[in-house]
Design an enzyme around this catalytic site. Structure first.
Site, PDB file in Angstrom:
ATOM      1  N   SER A   4       3.369 -52.244 -12.129  1.00  0.00           N
ATOM      2  CA  SER A   4       4.449 -51.131 -11.991  1.00  0.00           C
ATOM      3  C   SER A   4       4.554 -50.487 -10.984  1.00  0.00           C
ATOM      4  CB  SER A   4       4.342 -50.054 -12.764  1.00  0.00           C
ATOM      5  OG  SER A   4       5.193 -51.000 -14.460  1.00  0.00           O
ATOM      6  N   HIS A  15       3.313 -44.927 -11.681  1.00  0.00           N
ATOM      7  CA  HIS A  15       4.228 -44.914 -10.823  1.00  0.00           C
ATOM      8  C   HIS A  15       4.736 -44.481  -9.690  1.00  0.00           C
ATOM      9  CE1 HIS A  15       6.405 -46.688 -15.601  1.00  0.00           C
ATOM     10  NE2 HIS A  15       5.078 -47.365 -14.487  1.00  0.00           N
TER      11      HIS A  15
END
Length: 393
Positions: A293, A344
């Site tokens: 991610s 993220h």
């Protein structure tokens, strides 16, 4: 004598200035198609300049248009297609024809709204055009005067030149996404699938001991000197859904980034963004973590860098989509538990800074790249240093 020819070219010019784009060049003296792109409540605008003498010719044209429209709809993959077709005819058909245009073609797949403009009802019909296309009536009616052949040729040359420039600009913008093939995007996608299978064979991708063995991010082990755990989590995934989601995201966003930056720059961006994501997770999350991610958000950050390098191309191509993806995913990260949003955000920042450091293929400003590498080193190294010392105090 040439007023309707002038209206034809002036209408194309007016709609082009409003952001509608000619679908296919070169434009003919008789028919032009424009794509609305959300500027008006139609998908396509068709302008048809031809003197129509009989009702049957109008009926035949609309029937043919319906068949063409359905082929366009199928080819473009759209469920529905709406078309506004504007007829510019010096004289109206000699027989009864009003019922043809007063009943638009409408079914579940195709909608065609015709507006017929002839000499006897120019202002009234242009009022309908203005309402349909959110235009000021004066933009259209100011041109309803007799024109010479020279004036028609002049505006025609202007319009064709503007269309040519727009087409060249679109080609330059599309070339931005043709600098590389997504070779390493597929490499990383296949690699993470292989690693997932190895995890499953070795004890399970959701088994903590197996994840630790294969290199998941574990803060205490990183503090013990296992720095490689900042890199290895990029290719590990916890559960099939996690793998599936990130693989699809990588093949979408990663492929776009690799096409924009080229393969070598993409690899650098992907890896460093993944490391930045791991560092951010190391600082702000005490839990074991793994996944691509952070690296994928790094690809989003790299594409976001395109907005600073080529704002016009970014806004006209992927700008809105990228902004929506970032906001949506970060929003989900803050509302759903067990999502490592720190990773993220770290990946997003890392991808943006690394894109600044490696630059786009056509960028030649050395000082800009040096500044980018300085930021990558200082922020990445500084964050890691702060994380280590804050957790050992």
């Amino acid at each position: 004598m040439y007023s309707f020819d002038y209206m034809y070219w002036n209408l194309i010019k007016t709609l082009s200035k409003r952001g509608l784009e000619v679908v296919k060049a070169p434009v003919s003296d008789e028919e032009t198609w424009l794509e609305a792109k959300g500027h008006v409540p139609y998908d396509l605008i068709r302008i048809y300049r031809k003197d129509i003498d009989f009702r049957q010719a109008l009926v035949f044209d609309l029937e043919s248009l319906a068949e063409r429209a359905d082929r366009i709809r199928i080819a473009s993959g759209q469920r529905k297609l709406s078309i506004l077709t504007i007829y510019l005819s010096q004289e109206a058909p000699v027989d009864e024809w009003q019922d043809v245009v007063n009943h638009p073609i409408q079914d579940k797949r195709i909608s065609i709204v015709p507006i017929f403009i002839d000499q006897s009802g120019v202002e009234e019909e242009f009022t309908k055009v203005a309402l349909a296309l959110n235009l000021k009536l004066s933009e259209l009616t100011d041109q309803i005067v007799e024109r010479s052949e020279e004036e028609v040729e002049h505006i025609k040359a202007q319009v064709l030149a503007e269309i040519k420039n727009s087409e060249e600009e679109r080609q330059r913008q599309s070339a931005i996404f043709q600098r590389g093939k997504p070779i390493f995007t597929w490499f990383f996608a296949i690699l993470q699938i292989i690693m997932f299978l190895l995890l499953e064979i070795s004890g399970g991708s959701q088994n903590i001991e197996t994840l630790i063995l294969f290199g998941a991010k574990v803060n205490t082990l990183i503090l013990d000197g296992e720095w490689w755990r900042l890199l290895t989590p990029i290719v590990l995934h916890i559960g099939f859904i996690h793998l599936l989601f990130n693989t699809f995201a990588l093949l979408s966003v990663g492929a776009a980034a690799e096409r924009v930056f080229g393969s070598f720059r993409f690899v650098v961006i992907y890896i460093l963004a993944g490391v930045f994501g791991s560092i951010a997770s190391f600082i702000f999350s005490p839990y074991l973590s793994a996944g691509a991610s952070g690296a994928i958000f790094g690809c989003l950050g790299a594409l976001l860098y395109l907005a600073f390098s080529n704002k016009q191309a970014f806004l006209k191509t992927i700008g809105t989509n990228i902004a929506v993806i970032i906001i949506l995913n970060l929003g989900l990260g803050f509302t759903i538990s067990n999502i490592d949003n720190a990773g993220h955000i770290g990946g997003l920042v890392g991808g943006f800074l690394t894109a600044l450091a490696v630059g786009l293929p056509e960028e030649k400003i050395l000082l800009k790249r040096i500044f980018g590498w300085i930021l990558v080193t200082i922020l990445g190294g500084g964050a890691l240093y702060w994380g280590v010392h804050s957790q050992t105090l």
